[in-house]
Design a protein around this motif. Structure first.
Motif, PDB file in Angstrom:
ATOM      1  N   ASP A  35       0.903  -1.376  -0.080  1.00  0.00           N
ATOM      2  CA  ASP A  35      -0.016  -0.261   0.066  1.00  0.00           C
ATOM      3  C   ASP A  35       0.798   1.388   0.046  1.00  0.00           C
ATOM      4  OD1 ASP A  35      -2.404  -1.480   0.159  1.00  0.00           O
ATOM      5  OD2 ASP A  35      -1.809  -2.043   2.055  1.00  0.00           O
ATOM      6  N   LYS A  94      -5.437  -0.599   4.851  1.00  0.00           N
ATOM      7  CA  LYS A  94      -6.142  -1.713   5.364  1.00  0.00           C
ATOM      8  C   LYS A  94      -7.720  -1.443   5.955  1.00  0.00           C
ATOM      9  CE  LYS A  94      -4.083  -5.374   7.971  1.00  0.00           C
ATOM     10  NZ  LYS A  94      -3.240  -5.760   8.840  1.00  0.00           N
ATOM     11  N   ARG A  96      -9.998  -1.132   3.115  1.00  0.00           N
ATOM     12  CA  ARG A  96     -10.450  -2.624   2.680  1.00  0.00           C
ATOM     13  C   ARG A  96     -11.559  -3.466   3.673  1.00  0.00           C
ATOM     14  NH1 ARG A  96      -5.126  -2.331   1.103  1.00  0.00           N
ATOM     15  NH2 ARG A  96      -4.411  -3.812   2.832  1.00  0.00           N
ATOM     16  N   GLN A 119     -15.454  -4.176   2.792  1.00  0.00           N
ATOM     17  CA  GLN A 119     -15.864  -5.706   2.686  1.00  0.00           C
ATOM     18  C   GLN A 119     -16.819  -5.756   3.855  1.00  0.00           C
ATOM     19  OE1 GLN A 119     -11.993  -7.634   4.148  1.00  0.00           O
ATOM     20  NE2 GLN A 119     -11.209  -7.556   2.139  1.00  0.00           N
TER      21      GLN A 119
END
Length: 197
Positions: free
Chosen positions: A53, A165, A168, A172
């Motif tokens: 990242d 993170k 993400r 989700q």
């Protein structure tokens, strides 16, 4: 996420050793010239760390800092760690002033917490010591170099990897929530009546 490999990116490892030995032999078997020295370097490869990242130009330098550390090139590791901190500030459009001012601006703009700001300054001090210090003085220890590279990783985690993170995980979670809501709507939707002709 950092992951270690035993070779530079896009190459194959030639050894998995993590120790470095430089042997100087007074006469080389390869050369017949008097006084020729044959150097054998182990490992032939180093530990490289990937940062999925982090912008590639910064990730590359950070990985190289780990590679230097893994072959006991402590000054190189620390100098690269300092360069990574400065490149991080520049990537966040903090381009004016000294590195002290850039690190302070990273904190002022909310890219890093106060404790991470202090860590960045320690990386800066270590890098300055290597770049501007007295090389005849006490050498940089393995523990100090490893700590500085670890602090560099903390900075990259806070600025890039942690937020990526989190995004993400959030995406989700929202996708699961949307899928669950869509599933519960189809389960509660009225079906054909059993007594219809």
């Amino acid at each position: 996420m950092n992951s270690a490999t035993s070779h530079p990116p896009n190459t194959k490892p030639t050894t998995t050793s993590t120790t470095q030995i430089c042997r100087s032999q007074p006469h080389s078997e390869v050369s017949n010239e008097p006084g020729a020295v044959q150097l054998e370097w182990t490992p032939a490869s180093a530990v490289w760390v990937s940062y999925e990242d982090v912008p590639s130009h910064i990730a590359s330098a950070a990985s190289e800092a780990h590679a230097c550390l893994s072959i006991n090139a402590y000054r190189g590791a620390v100098a690269l760690a300092r360069a990574v901190v400065e490149a991080t500030a520049k990537d966040k459009r903090i381009v004016n002033g000294t590195l002290v001012a850039k690190i302070d601006a990273l904190a002022e703009q909310g890219h890093i917490r106060p404790i991470t700001k202090e860590a960045a300054h320690e990386v800066r001090h270590g890098g300055n010591e290597v770049a501007h210090g007295d090389l005849a003085g006490e050498p940089l220890s393995e523990d100090d170099a490893a700590s500085i590279v670890t602090l560099m990783d903390e900075i990259l985690n806070e600025v890039y990897q942690g937020p990526a993170k989190m995004e993400r995980l959030k995406a989700q979670r929202l996708a699961r929530k949307q899928a669950n809501q869509a599933g519960s709507l189809t389960q509660t939707a009225p079906g054909p009546e059993s007594g219809s002709p």
